[in-house]
Motif scaffolding. Structure first.
Motif, PDB file in Angstrom:
ATOM      1  N   GLY A 202      -1.712  14.661 -17.397  1.00  0.00           N
ATOM      2  CA  GLY A 202      -1.898  14.605 -15.906  1.00  0.00           C
ATOM      3  C   GLY A 202      -1.985  13.136 -15.178  1.00  0.00           C
ATOM      4  N   LEU A 203      -2.819  12.338 -15.964  1.00  0.00           N
ATOM      5  CA  LEU A 203      -3.116  11.064 -15.350  1.00  0.00           C
ATOM      6  C   LEU A 203      -1.666  10.119 -15.144  1.00  0.00           C
ATOM      7  CD1 LEU A 203      -5.084   9.010 -14.233  1.00  0.00           C
ATOM      8  CD2 LEU A 203      -5.403   8.282 -16.748  1.00  0.00           C
ATOM      9  N   ALA A 204      -0.948  10.331 -16.234  1.00  0.00           N
ATOM     10  CA  ALA A 204       0.289   9.487 -16.163  1.00  0.00           C
ATOM     11  C   ALA A 204       1.223   9.832 -15.104  1.00  0.00           C
ATOM     12  CB  ALA A 204       0.847   9.368 -17.401  1.00  0.00           C
ATOM     13  N   ALA A 205       1.317  11.262 -15.153  1.00  0.00           N
ATOM     14  CA  ALA A 205       2.335  12.077 -14.307  1.00  0.00           C
ATOM     15  C   ALA A 205       1.927  11.578 -12.548  1.00  0.00           C
ATOM     16  CB  ALA A 205       2.233  13.465 -14.240  1.00  0.00           C
ATOM     17  N   THR A 206       0.547  11.692 -12.475  1.00  0.00           N
ATOM     18  CA  THR A 206      -0.015  11.302 -11.376  1.00  0.00           C
ATOM     19  C   THR A 206       0.452   9.970 -10.741  1.00  0.00           C
ATOM     20  OG1 THR A 206      -1.997  12.806 -11.705  1.00  0.00           O
ATOM     21  CG2 THR A 206      -1.946  11.301  -9.645  1.00  0.00           C
ATOM     22  N   MET A 207       0.098   8.915 -11.749  1.00  0.00           N
ATOM     23  CA  MET A 207       0.522   7.593 -11.301  1.00  0.00           C
ATOM     24  C   MET A 207       1.873   7.467 -11.046  1.00  0.00           C
ATOM     25  SD  MET A 207      -2.766   6.277 -11.669  1.00  0.00           S
ATOM     26  CE  MET A 207      -2.191   4.800 -11.025  1.00  0.00           C
ATOM     27  N   VAL A 208       2.849   8.369 -11.971  1.00  0.00           N
ATOM     28  CA  VAL A 208       4.097   7.977 -11.593  1.00  0.00           C
ATOM     29  C   VAL A 208       4.539   8.774 -10.113  1.00  0.00           C
ATOM     30  CG1 VAL A 208       6.341   8.693 -12.472  1.00  0.00           C
ATOM     31  CG2 VAL A 208       4.970   7.939 -13.972  1.00  0.00           C
ATOM     32  N   ALA A 209       3.874   9.667  -9.729  1.00  0.00           N
ATOM     33  CA  ALA A 209       4.300  10.534  -8.458  1.00  0.00           C
ATOM     34  C   ALA A 209       3.720   9.488  -7.538  1.00  0.00           C
ATOM     35  CB  ALA A 209       3.505  11.740  -8.252  1.00  0.00           C
ATOM     36  N   VAL A 210       2.693   8.846  -7.682  1.00  0.00           N
ATOM     37  CA  VAL A 210       2.313   8.054  -6.692  1.00  0.00           C
ATOM     38  C   VAL A 210       3.055   6.660  -6.363  1.00  0.00           C
ATOM     39  CG1 VAL A 210       0.288   6.452  -5.991  1.00  0.00           C
ATOM     40  CG2 VAL A 210      -0.318   8.635  -6.763  1.00  0.00           C
ATOM     41  N   THR A 211       3.621   6.092  -7.690  1.00  0.00           N
ATOM     42  CA  THR A 211       4.406   4.886  -7.559  1.00  0.00           C
ATOM     43  C   THR A 211       5.810   5.337  -6.690  1.00  0.00           C
ATOM     44  OG1 THR A 211       3.700   4.428  -9.609  1.00  0.00           O
ATOM     45  CG2 THR A 211       5.781   3.311  -8.945  1.00  0.00           C
ATOM     46  N   ALA A 212       6.233   6.368  -7.124  1.00  0.00           N
ATOM     47  CA  ALA A 212       7.594   6.976  -6.478  1.00  0.00           C
ATOM     48  C   ALA A 212       7.502   7.297  -4.890  1.00  0.00           C
ATOM     49  CB  ALA A 212       8.299   8.170  -7.152  1.00  0.00           C
ATOM     50  N   ALA A 213       6.119   7.840  -4.698  1.00  0.00           N
ATOM     51  CA  ALA A 213       5.877   8.045  -3.249  1.00  0.00           C
ATOM     52  C   ALA A 213       5.685   6.907  -2.292  1.00  0.00           C
ATOM     53  CB  ALA A 213       4.744   8.905  -3.001  1.00  0.00           C
ATOM     54  N   VAL A 214       5.199   5.868  -3.077  1.00  0.00           N
ATOM     55  CA  VAL A 214       5.284   4.451  -2.417  1.00  0.00           C
ATOM     56  C   VAL A 214       6.548   3.846  -2.259  1.00  0.00           C
ATOM     57  CG1 VAL A 214       4.035   2.255  -2.397  1.00  0.00           C
ATOM     58  CG2 VAL A 214       2.631   4.007  -2.857  1.00  0.00           C
ATOM     59  N   ALA A 215       7.260   3.964  -3.118  1.00  0.00           N
ATOM     60  CA  ALA A 215       8.758   3.140  -3.166  1.00  0.00           C
ATOM     61  C   ALA A 215       9.588   3.685  -2.414  1.00  0.00           C
ATOM     62  CB  ALA A 215       9.055   3.398  -4.755  1.00  0.00           C
ATOM     63  N   LEU A 216       9.449   4.958  -2.118  1.00  0.00           N
ATOM     64  CA  LEU A 216      10.510   5.422  -1.017  1.00  0.00           C
ATOM     65  C   LEU A 216      10.600   4.747   0.404  1.00  0.00           C
ATOM     66  CD1 LEU A 216      13.174   7.299  -0.939  1.00  0.00           C
ATOM     67  CD2 LEU A 216      11.509   9.170  -0.355  1.00  0.00           C
ATOM     68  N   PRO A 217       9.116   4.820   0.973  1.00  0.00           N
ATOM     69  CA  PRO A 217       9.159   4.417   2.227  1.00  0.00           C
ATOM     70  C   PRO A 217       9.229   2.560   2.154  1.00  0.00           C
ATOM     71  CG  PRO A 217       7.127   5.207   1.531  1.00  0.00           C
ATOM     72  CD  PRO A 217       8.175   5.629   0.590  1.00  0.00           C
ATOM     73  N   ALA A 218       9.018   2.188   1.227  1.00  0.00           N
ATOM     74  CA  ALA A 218       8.956   0.750   0.891  1.00  0.00           C
ATOM     75  C   ALA A 218      10.449   0.289   0.919  1.00  0.00           C
ATOM     76  CB  ALA A 218       8.116   0.134  -0.130  1.00  0.00           C
ATOM     77  N   LEU A 219      11.144   0.963   0.133  1.00  0.00           N
ATOM     78  CA  LEU A 219      12.544   0.373  -0.052  1.00  0.00           C
ATOM     79  C   LEU A 219      13.332   0.906   1.366  1.00  0.00           C
ATOM     80  CD1 LEU A 219      14.554  -0.422  -1.677  1.00  0.00           C
ATOM     81  CD2 LEU A 219      15.312   1.859  -2.700  1.00  0.00           C
ATOM     82  N   LEU A 220      12.821   2.061   2.039  1.00  0.00           N
ATOM     83  CA  LEU A 220      13.752   2.446   3.413  1.00  0.00           C
ATOM     84  C   LEU A 220      13.249   1.226   4.146  1.00  0.00           C
ATOM     85  CD1 LEU A 220      13.195   6.178   4.176  1.00  0.00           C
ATOM     86  CD2 LEU A 220      15.043   4.887   4.049  1.00  0.00           C
ATOM     87  N   ALA A 221      12.034   0.701   4.391  1.00  0.00           N
ATOM     88  CA  ALA A 221      11.824  -0.236   5.200  1.00  0.00           C
ATOM     89  C   ALA A 221      12.449  -1.648   4.930  1.00  0.00           C
ATOM     90  CB  ALA A 221      10.250  -0.508   5.204  1.00  0.00           C
ATOM     91  N   ALA A 222      12.716  -1.888   3.795  1.00  0.00           N
ATOM     92  CA  ALA A 222      13.444  -2.965   3.356  1.00  0.00           C
ATOM     93  C   ALA A 222      14.792  -3.233   3.850  1.00  0.00           C
ATOM     94  CB  ALA A 222      13.443  -3.301   1.643  1.00  0.00           C
ATOM     95  N   THR A 223      15.341  -1.877   3.967  1.00  0.00           N
ATOM     96  CA  THR A 223      16.828  -2.014   4.479  1.00  0.00           C
ATOM     97  C   THR A 223      17.051  -2.264   5.865  1.00  0.00           C
ATOM     98  OG1 THR A 223      16.680   0.495   4.787  1.00  0.00           O
ATOM     99  CG2 THR A 223      17.539   0.094   2.737  1.00  0.00           C
ATOM    100  N   ASP A 224      15.866  -2.456   6.518  1.00  0.00           N
ATOM    101  CA  ASP A 224      16.170  -3.042   7.849  1.00  0.00           C
ATOM    102  C   ASP A 224      16.618  -4.419   8.021  1.00  0.00           C
ATOM    103  OD1 ASP A 224      13.990  -4.534   7.438  1.00  0.00           O
ATOM    104  OD2 ASP A 224      12.736  -3.458   8.760  1.00  0.00           O
ATOM    105  N   GLY A 225      16.899  -5.234   6.863  1.00  0.00           N
ATOM    106  CA  GLY A 225      17.109  -6.529   6.872  1.00  0.00           C
ATOM    107  C   GLY A 225      16.496  -7.350   5.984  1.00  0.00           C
ATOM    108  N   THR A 226      14.970  -7.103   5.792  1.00  0.00           N
ATOM    109  CA  THR A 226      14.239  -7.803   4.855  1.00  0.00           C
ATOM    110  C   THR A 226      15.142  -7.965   3.313  1.00  0.00           C
ATOM    111  OG1 THR A 226      12.459  -6.327   5.701  1.00  0.00           O
ATOM    112  CG2 THR A 226      11.993  -7.813   3.639  1.00  0.00           C
TER     113      THR A 226
END
Lengths: 505, 114
Positions: free
Chosen positions: A77-101
């Motif tokens: 459960g711990l590892a699955a939670t951490m992987v889920a948090v990572t993916a949930a942070v990565a999606l908006p971060a990558l979307l934000a990077a597509t603005d030209g960063t």
């Protein structure tokens, strides 16, 4: 799907290789591959969380080598939670990077994927040396991401960050060598068996090895005497990178939590390794983060200190260590990571809209459409400082109500409440300078519209509030699972006693 | 042999730490390289020092012979590759920092302020 625990590592790796292979096709291709891979990883993380919801631990032995010799991947459960948090942070971060960063330097997208592969691998592996390898994968990607965008400030911050982390990695290696030399294994579940059977004369080197590993993890988690690198580095990074780095400190917290729950309870001689120093260090980290938040003159540095503060809170909860406190910590961890990431993205947007003044806390021409950004600031300020009605508040209530009625518990109350107050003060002061006060300055050009990334990052705030009940139930279940230990050990080490083995030492 | 190896590792660590604490990026890189050699030797020693033992056993093992532990060797190989890669990256980054700030002081422009 027996290979489910491997896929969150493989998908970003394959995506990174595809991006490198197709870099002539232009940045559109890299963005498409990257976003598809992150979305797929998010789905996989959800599948992993679903598969482990009832306490099952999914384990894969790489190459089908039996456990203490081969490398197991285990998703509890711990590892699955951490992987889920990572993916949930990565999606908006990558979307934000597509603005030209992502155009500011070369190969942003492959590094981003390598970073994700390293993070997910570190959370899922059941072997300490493999953990070291994934640490290096994520660190080498983070070195490149931190320097992304160029400029003297980033080069200098990058140089310090790389040198410190290399020194940390070497200590990690020495600790691993010492551990293997005394215990003869690096498999986490097997370590628990071996520490229980360790003869008394071999205890001091084993203690030294664990102390070295804990020091390295405390450094990665940026706990106080080893945490001064964090505001410096995170304040210099571009916004999407800083948002992703919000997960990076949690790797250190995760590693300490894994060692202290899966290995240390197996023997009595590990007792003094964490208990005497972790709580004072954690409280000191909170205080340092609070002072830094109040003293910061740039929003990026302020957010970095708020991240330091939240790391300290997680470490304090871990130091107390009761099952109830661990549940509170596991509830607070996704909240603080997601909100910190959203705050970094919002600050990136503010800095771009203000042009010359960037993210310095001072008067500047106000662009049109500024009030929407101000409202977003207000929401995140409430969430990040743990005020009601947003998701930080139940997290803090859980932490405070789990605090024991001892001097340490009282110290925790005082520090947590004062730091929340000071954080709110600093956020309010910065907000009033940037959004509220109207200096006599000519109006600036209209602000760029907040993109989908910011909207997505902000959407986590109401989601965390609405999902508070199931999330806290999940945190409770995970805390009980890692406290119980048997499930993880049975999955990561199916045969407790392998037939032939050299006697050590 | 133990004494020679232990002294060697100790000497490498001492020189590495000393160089790491200097203010020039070049010495810092050298210091990290020395520390990584020390760490690699240390892991290698974790598999016990032995001379003239088979590294690999195919078929029957004669009674009383203990083959060399292959795992530390595999670990060292991984560690060497990783530290080589990161050192190369550090050199590239240090060169870029020199290009941007004109000095190889680890804090950048400190030199001009003096």
């Amino acid at each position: 799907m027996i290979h489910l625990p491997l896929l969150p590592v493989l998908v970003p790796l394959v995506a990174a290789v595809l991006q490198l292979a197709s870099h002539r096709a232009g940045i559109g291709m890299a963005r498409a591959i990257g976003l598809a891979a992150v979305a797929l990883t998010l789905l996989l993380a959800a599948a992993l969380a679903w598969a482990t919801r009832d306490g099952t631990v999914l384990a894969v032995a790489l190459g089908d080598w039996p456990a203490p010799f081969g490398i197991p991947f285990a998703a509890d459960g711990l590892a699955a939670t951490m992987v889920a948090v990572t993916a949930a942070v990565a999606l908006p971060a990558l979307l934000a990077a597509t603005d030209g960063t992502d155009r500011l330097g070369r190969h942003f997208h492959p590094f981003f994927q390598f970073q994700l592969a390293g993070l997910n691998g570190a959370f899922l592996t059941g072997d300490l040396f493999n953990l070291f390898v994934f640490f290096e994968v994520l660190l080498i990607a983070s070195y490149a991401l931190l320097a992304h965008g160029g400029g003297a400030a980033r080069s200098r911050a990058g140089l310090h960050y790389v040198v410190l982390n290399l020194a940390g990695s070497l200590l990690f290696l020495v600790g691993l060598g010492l551990l293997y030399g005394t215990l003869g294994t690096l498999n986490i579940a097997d370590l628990a068996e071996r520490v229980a059977a360790l003869p008394a004369e071999a205890v001091p080197p084993a203690r030294a090895a664990f102390a070295l590993l804990l020091a390295v993890f405390a450094f990665k988690a940026a706990l106080l005497p080893l945490g001064f690198w964090l505001p410096h580095a995170y304040g210099a990074a571009t916004a999407p990178v800083a948002a992703l780095f919000a997960v990076l400190t949690k790797v250190g917290i995760y590693a300490i939590l894994r060692l202290s729950t899966a290995v240390f309870p197996a023997a009595d001689w590990t007792a003094g390794l964490l208990a005497p120093w972790l709580m004072p260090v954690a409280l000191a980290t909170i205080i340092a983060g609070t002072v830094g938040t109040l003293a910061a003159r740039r929003l990026g540095v302020m957010a970095a200190h708020l991240l330091l503060l939240s790391t300290g809170m997680l470490a304090a909860a871990m130091a107390e260590g009761s099952t109830r406190m661990l549940a509170a910590m596991l509830y607070y961890l996704p909240h603080t990571t997601l909100v910190s990431a959203a705050l970094f993205l919002l600050i990136g947007h503010i800095a771009r809209a203000r042009g010359e003044a960037a993210d310095r806390i001072e008067h500047a021409p106000r662009p049109e459409g500024w009030s929407a950004i101000g409202a977003a600031w207000l929401v995140l300020a409430i969430a990040v400082t743990g005020l009601p009605p947003l998701s930080g508040f139940p997290g803090k209530v859980m932490l405070l109500s789990a605090a024991p009625a001892t001097a340490m518990g009282a110290a925790m109350w005082v520090v947590l409440i004062l730091s929340g107050f000071a954080g709110a003060l600093a956020m309010a002061r910065a907000g009033s300078v940037i959004f509220w006060e109207r200096p006599d300055l000519p109006p600036a050009a209209p602000a760029p519209r907040p993109g989908a990334a910011l909207a997505l990052a902000l959407a986590f705030v109401p989601l965390l509030v609405l999902g508070a009940a199931p999330l806290s139930a999940h945190a409770q279940a995970v805390a009980e699972q890692i406290r119980a230990r048997q499930a993880y050990a049975a999955a990561a080490l199916p045969v407790p006693q392998p037939p032939m083995r050299e006697r050590r030492p | 042999m133990e004494l020679v190896l232990a002294t060697g590792i100790g000497g490498l660590v001492a020189s590495g730490v000393w160089l790491l604490l200097r203010e020039r990026a070049f010495s810092v890189v050298l210091g990290l390289a020395m520390l990584s050699y020390a760490a690699n030797l240390f892991i290698f020693a974790g598999g016990r020092l032995s001379a003239e033992v088979p590294p690999l056993v195919l078929g029957e093992v004669a009674a009383g012979t203990m083959p060399a532990d292959p795992l530390p060797q595999a670990l060292v190989l991984t560690a060497i590759v990783i530290s080589f890669g990161t050192t190369a990256f550090l050199v590239a980054l240090a060169l870029r920092a020199i290009g941007e700030s004109g000095t190889d002081h680890v804090d950048g422009g400190r030199e001009q302020e003096r």
